[in-house]
Design an enzyme around this catalytic site. Structure first.
Site, PDB file in Angstrom:
ATOM      1  N   LYS A 151      68.584  86.042   5.919  1.00  0.00           N
ATOM      2  CA  LYS A 151      69.594  86.782   6.682  1.00  0.00           C
ATOM      3  C   LYS A 151      70.118  87.936   5.844  1.00  0.00           C
ATOM      4  O   LYS A 151      70.574  87.718   4.715  1.00  0.00           O
ATOM      5  CB  LYS A 151      70.770  85.833   6.993  1.00  0.00           C
ATOM      6  N   LYS A 270      63.680  82.783  21.923  1.00  0.00           N
ATOM      7  CA  LYS A 270      64.471  81.563  21.758  1.00  0.00           C
ATOM      8  C   LYS A 270      64.391  80.795  23.073  1.00  0.00           C
ATOM      9  O   LYS A 270      65.156  81.088  24.018  1.00  0.00           O
ATOM     10  CB  LYS A 270      65.903  81.894  21.354  1.00  0.00           C
TER      11      LYS A 270
HETATM   12  O1  LIG Z   1      64.492  82.017  13.861  1.00  0.00           O
HETATM   13  C1  LIG Z   1      64.668  81.288  12.875  1.00  0.00           C
HETATM   14  O2  LIG Z   1      63.932  81.329  11.887  1.00  0.00           O
HETATM   15  C2  LIG Z   1      65.817  80.285  12.852  1.00  0.00           C
HETATM   16  C3  LIG Z   1      66.853  80.538  13.913  1.00  0.00           C
HETATM   17  C4  LIG Z   1      67.700  81.750  13.599  1.00  0.00           C
HETATM   18  O3  LIG Z   1      67.468  82.455  12.623  1.00  0.00           O
HETATM   19  C5  LIG Z   1      68.812  82.060  14.462  1.00  0.00           C
HETATM   20  C6  LIG Z   1      69.195  81.211  15.464  1.00  0.00           C
HETATM   21  C7  LIG Z   1      70.324  81.486  16.277  1.00  0.00           C
HETATM   22  C8  LIG Z   1      71.083  82.587  16.058  1.00  0.00           C
HETATM   23  C9  LIG Z   1      70.861  83.472  14.910  1.00  0.00           C
HETATM   24  O4  LIG Z   1      71.845  83.233  13.942  1.00  0.00           O
HETATM   25  C10 LIG Z   1      69.514  83.347  14.224  1.00  0.00           C
HETATM   26  C11 LIG Z   1      68.658  84.553  14.625  1.00  0.00           C
HETATM   27  O5  LIG Z   1      69.183  85.646  14.729  1.00  0.00           O
HETATM   28  O6  LIG Z   1      67.450  84.448  14.798  1.00  0.00           O
HETATM   29 MG   LIG Z   2      67.331  86.755  14.750  1.00  0.00          MG
END
Ligand SMILES: O=C(O)CCC(=O)C1=CC=C[C@@H](O)[C@@H]1C(=O)O
Ligand SMILES: [Mg+2]
Length: 327
Positions: A151, A270
């Site tokens: 991140k 997602k």
């Molecule tokens: O995608 C991944 O590797 C894990 C999930 C992830 O990073 C996230 C899940 C949900 C919200 C966000 O904070 C974040 C994303 O931005 O992808």
């Molecule tokens: Mg993301």
């Protein structure tokens, strides 16, 4: 087919709060739903909203569930409106039906289910923002992860660029010292839309400078805001490092819109908030979508349904973002 419907709200704190450009996220709240069919067979699904990504809110989902009758027909489920994508996913995931022919015809069945083949998936490990990534990387590497997501756009860019240098140095040293150098690491960077135009260009220039056979910057995820699609399309044509859209393609209608506007880069999908699995299957079959499936830190109920879809629809070379349990 008529289903008896029950729903069970839940709230569970994360082991570690998740710090991203959106802020600090400390617990996952959602709804487990149960559809008992006429044979008494139970189907389970999960509604895991992520309102700051564009899904309905938890309150809206609870209100939706409360307003539903105790018994539902398949038509009721097929008619869940598109502005309730997390509900669409949860209810469709819970549908069971004795006749697989019907599920096949209505697109409920994944190909994997039909043939019994659900492809083996590779998983990506999530590294926390900031310096903590250095410790977590080593633990996850030992556990066998070879794709990682870090991140960014949480701390000042100068600090994060320094940390990036330390992280990439650690990755290279770890691969050289702990493997026979035939392995490599994919590193993903996720800005959650938090970079400025200048910062996005800086990050992409730095990533383009990494020329290594054992460390690949797989992509920069959502560098700019959802409103800056044109700028991200321009960046995707200017740098070697790939760009992935996430918040920009959170729902089915957004995926369609970005595809129609010319996006052929990576789509982070997602499943728990994108909407109807049937509609997602159709969309991925009709268009060439380079999909990376990603968690919304759902429970095992939503994760199972999401990974079934991922094994069917995600790009074979892309690890899925479901690597680290947050409970
Ligand atoms: O995608 C991944 O590797 C894990 C999930 C992830 O990073 C996230 C899940 C949900 C919200 C966000 O904070 C974040 C994303 O931005 O992808
Ligand atoms: Mg993301």
């Amino acid at each position: 087919m008529v289903y008896r419907f029950n729903f069970y709200p839940y709230s569970r704190p994360f082991k570690q709060p998740l710090k991203t450009h959106h802020g600090i996220w400390e617990k996952r709240e959602g709804i487990i739903i149960q559809l008992a069919d006429e044979r008494g067979k139970n189907g389970w699904g999960e509604i895991a909203p992520l309102s700051w990504f564009g899904s309905e809110t938890l309150q809206e989902a609870l209100e939706f569930c409360r307003k539903l009758p105790q018994t539902l027909t398949l038509e009721d489920i097929l008619e869940i409106p598109d502005n309730f994508p997390a509900c669409q996913f949860g209810f469709e995931s819970a549908v069971t039906y004795p006749k697989t022919r019907f599920l096949k015809e209505t697109g409920f069945l994944s190909q994997g289910f039909e043939t019994g083949f659900l492809r083996e998936l590779k998983f990506s490990g999530l590294l926390p923002s900031g310096k903590a990534a250095l410790q977590v990387f080593q633990t996850l590497f030992q556990q066998g992860f070879r794709t990682f997501k870090w991140k960014i756009a949480v701390y000042p860019i100068s600090d994060e660029l320094d940390m990036f240098k330390q992280l990439t140095k650690l990755i290279l040293e770890t691969i050289i010292s702990e493997t026979d150098k035939t392995e490599w690491v994919n590193l993903r960077l996720d800005a959650n839309g938090g970079l400025s135009w200048e910062e996005a260009n800086k990050w992409l220039s730095v990533c383009d400078e990494i020329k290594s056979d054992i460390l690949k910057i797989e992509y920069l995820e959502q560098p700019l805001s959802v409103e800056q699609f044109a700028e991200m399309l321009a960046l995707s044509q200017q740098y070697f490092t790939s760009i992935a859209l996430d918040e920009s393609v959170a729902t089915l209608s957004q995926i369609r819109d970005c595809y129609q506007r010319g996006w052929r880069g990576i789509f982070v999908i997602k499943p728990c908030i994108v909407g109807s699995p049937r509609k997602l299957r159709k969309l991925c079959r009709e268009n060439h979508i380079d999909a990376v499936f990603s968690s919304v830190f759902e429970t095992a109920v939503g994760r199972r349904a999401a990974l079934n879809l991922a094994s069917e629809l995600s790009h074979p070379k892309r690890a899925v973002g479901f690597g680290v349990e947050h409970w």
